[in-house]
Every structure is written in structure tokens, then in C-alpha cells.
Scaffold this motif. Structure first.
Motif, mmCIF file in Angstrom:
data_model
loop_
_atom_site.group_PDB
_atom_site.id
_atom_site.type_symbol
_atom_site.label_atom_id
_atom_site.label_comp_id
_atom_site.label_asym_id
_atom_site.label_seq_id
_atom_site.Cartn_x
_atom_site.Cartn_y
_atom_site.Cartn_z
ATOM 1 N N LEU A 190 1.775 5.982 -7.445
ATOM 2 C CA LEU A 190 0.633 6.631 -8.105
ATOM 3 C C LEU A 190 0.454 8.085 -7.666
ATOM 4 C CD1 LEU A 190 -1.979 3.711 -8.017
ATOM 5 C CD2 LEU A 190 -0.533 4.447 -9.935
ATOM 6 N N LYS A 191 1.216 8.500 -6.654
ATOM 7 C CA LYS A 191 1.152 9.863 -6.117
ATOM 8 C C LYS A 191 -0.253 10.226 -5.642
ATOM 9 C CE LYS A 191 5.033 11.423 -8.971
ATOM 10 N NZ LYS A 191 5.749 10.248 -8.763
ATOM 11 N N ILE A 192 -0.838 9.276 -4.893
ATOM 12 C CA ILE A 192 -2.155 9.485 -4.293
ATOM 13 C C ILE A 192 -2.095 9.044 -2.839
ATOM 14 C CG2 ILE A 192 -3.448 9.292 -6.466
ATOM 15 C CD1 ILE A 192 -4.057 6.388 -5.818
ATOM 16 N N ALA A 244 0.815 -1.223 0.000
ATOM 17 C CA ALA A 244 0.000 0.000 0.000
ATOM 18 C C ALA A 244 0.849 1.274 0.000
ATOM 19 C CB ALA A 244 -0.980 -0.019 1.175
ATOM 20 N N PRO A 245 1.841 1.405 0.883
ATOM 21 C CA PRO A 245 2.653 2.627 0.828
ATOM 22 C C PRO A 245 3.404 2.783 -0.498
ATOM 23 C CG PRO A 245 3.083 1.411 2.869
ATOM 24 C CD PRO A 245 2.198 0.562 2.015
ATOM 25 N N ALA A 246 3.912 1.670 -1.035
ATOM 26 C CA ALA A 246 4.656 1.747 -2.299
ATOM 27 C C ALA A 246 3.741 2.130 -3.457
ATOM 28 C CB ALA A 246 5.342 0.412 -2.581
ATOM 29 N N ILE A 247 2.575 1.524 -3.514
ATOM 30 C CA ILE A 247 1.634 1.825 -4.602
ATOM 31 C C ILE A 247 1.152 3.264 -4.509
ATOM 32 C CG2 ILE A 247 -0.666 1.265 -5.500
ATOM 33 C CD1 ILE A 247 0.004 -1.705 -4.810
ATOM 34 N N THR A 295 10.029 2.610 -10.521
ATOM 35 C CA THR A 295 9.527 3.970 -10.759
ATOM 36 C C THR A 295 8.130 3.969 -11.360
ATOM 37 O OG1 THR A 295 10.652 4.002 -12.895
ATOM 38 C CG2 THR A 295 11.834 4.945 -11.008
ATOM 39 N N SER A 296 7.580 2.783 -11.592
ATOM 40 C CA SER A 296 6.215 2.706 -12.113
ATOM 41 C C SER A 296 5.504 1.507 -11.483
ATOM 42 C CB SER A 296 6.216 2.570 -13.643
ATOM 43 O OG SER A 296 6.720 1.308 -14.022
ATOM 44 N N LEU A 297 4.196 1.561 -11.496
ATOM 45 C CA LEU A 297 3.405 0.487 -10.900
ATOM 46 C C LEU A 297 3.614 -0.859 -11.598
ATOM 47 C CD1 LEU A 297 1.401 -0.323 -8.725
ATOM 48 C CD2 LEU A 297 -0.441 0.421 -10.239
ATOM 49 N N PRO A 298 3.605 -0.917 -12.938
ATOM 50 C CA PRO A 298 3.823 -2.220 -13.584
ATOM 51 C C PRO A 298 5.176 -2.860 -13.219
ATOM 52 C CG PRO A 298 2.956 -0.672 -15.177
ATOM 53 C CD PRO A 298 3.261 0.115 -13.934
ATOM 54 N N VAL A 299 6.204 -2.047 -13.099
ATOM 55 C CA VAL A 299 7.522 -2.573 -12.739
ATOM 56 C C VAL A 299 7.498 -3.085 -11.301
ATOM 57 C CG1 VAL A 299 9.959 -1.969 -12.406
ATOM 58 C CG2 VAL A 299 8.734 -1.141 -14.416
ATOM 59 N N PHE A 300 6.844 -2.349 -10.405
ATOM 60 C CA PHE A 300 6.716 -2.779 -9.010
ATOM 61 C C PHE A 300 5.975 -4.107 -8.926
ATOM 62 C CE2 PHE A 300 4.308 -2.824 -4.987
ATOM 63 C CZ PHE A 300 5.369 -2.815 -4.093
ATOM 64 N N VAL A 301 4.849 -4.221 -9.627
ATOM 65 C CA VAL A 301 4.068 -5.463 -9.626
ATOM 66 C C VAL A 301 4.901 -6.609 -10.200
ATOM 67 C CG1 VAL A 301 2.036 -6.629 -10.609
ATOM 68 C CG2 VAL A 301 1.824 -4.311 -9.675
ATOM 69 N N PHE A 302 5.646 -6.337 -11.262
ATOM 70 C CA PHE A 302 6.499 -7.368 -11.864
ATOM 71 C C PHE A 302 7.518 -7.899 -10.855
ATOM 72 C CE2 PHE A 302 10.528 -8.491 -13.886
ATOM 73 C CZ PHE A 302 10.114 -9.554 -14.689
#
Length: 165
Positions: A48-50, A41-44, A110-117
Motif C-alpha cells: 500500500l506504500k504507507i 503487516a510489513p507486506a501490506i 504486486t497488489s493487496l488482493p493478490v497477496f490476500v489470495f
């Protein structure tokens, strides 16, 4: 009357090292798996800057958990095949590298898809390592009672990984 069972062989250096490596591996398996819900949650939210309490973050945490678990399950099943094709030592070493490198790479995503990967490759490495370690332990001990004892003892370290979280 059954003949007396042969005395199980004493643990040598190789068997002790395999037990030690498997125990540490099982500990970190659980540690890595249980860290995902804590860091997601903190990383996402940051990526996403939300705010962290935004429903989009909650949705992505849920997606991350099932995507990574699905990837881990599929590759865990393939782990047995990989052990047969590449050897248990090679698969064990590669899977430990994958689940050691992946959280580091996820932290610098630096992006959500890379983090999920990279969080998914963490699960993949953990699941494949688990299969390789179980296989290795089962093959090391020819005595059934000794095999059962050491499989149980080493897997108890997985619970210790949960305590460390």
C-alpha cells in the motif's frame, strides 16, 4: 475375561515414511500459519506504500487473518470429501504443493488482493493437508493403541513448527 489383544505389527518402511511425511507436514502446517501474522503487516504496508503503523495496515492485517482462517476452515471441511473422492495420497501431494507454492507467490505479489489470495491459499493448503495426513495415519494403523500413539507423536511436531517461528 477379554481375549488378549493381537500384537501390533512392526513398523515397515511404508509406515515409517508415512509417519515421517506426516510429522514434517504438521511441523510446516504450524510454521506457515504462525508466519502469517509476522509477515502480514510489513507486506501490506509495502504493497500500500504507507507506514506500517498506519491504521489501514492494522485493519488489513485483521481482515487477512479472518479471511485466510475462514478459507482454511471451509476447505479443511471439504478436505475429507476430497480425500474420499481423489484419494489421500493425491490430496496430500496437492495440498503440500498449494501451501508450498502459495507463500512464494505471496512474496512476489504486486497488489493487496493478490497477496490476500495467496496467503489464503496457504491456509487452504495447510488445512487440507492436515485432514489428509490425519486420515492417512488413521487408516495405516489397524491397532487402536498404535494408531493413537502415532497420531499423537506426529501431531506433536506441529508444536515444533511453532518453536521454529
Amino acid at each position: 475375561m477379554n481375549p488378549p489383544a493381537a500384537d501390533p505389527k512392526k513398523l515397515g518402511t511404508v509406515e515409517f515414511l508415512i509417519i515421517l511425511i506426516a510429522s514434517i507436514g504438521f511441523l510446516f502446517d504450524t510454521y506457515e500459519l504462525l508466519m502469517t501474522p509476522l509477515v502480514a503487516a510489513p507486506a501490506i504496508a509495502e504493497l500500500l506504500k504507507i507506514p506500517q503503523n498506519n491504521p489501514i495496515v492494522t485493519d488489513w492485517v485483521g481482515r487477512l487473518l479472518w479471511i485466510s482462517a475462514l478459507c482454511g476452515g471451509v476447505f479443511g471441511l471439504l478436505g475429507g470429501w476430497l480425500v474420499d473422492k481423489l484419494g489421500r495420497k493425491t490430496v496430500m501431494a496437492l495440498s503440500i504443493f498449494v501451501y508450498s507454492f502459495s507463500p512464494f507467490a505471496a512474496a512476489y505479489s504486486t497488489s493487496l488482493p493478490v497477496f490476500v489470495f495467496f496467503r489464503s491459499t496457504t491456509f487452504i493448503g495447510v488445512c487440507v493437508e492436515f485432514v489428509a495426513a490425519i486420515t492417512w495415519l488413521a487408516e495405516v494403523f489397524s491397532d487402536r493403541h498404535q494408531r493413537e500413539r502415532w497420531l499423537g507423536i506426529t501431531q506433536a511436531f506441529a508444536s515444533l513448527g511453532g518453536v521454529l517461528v
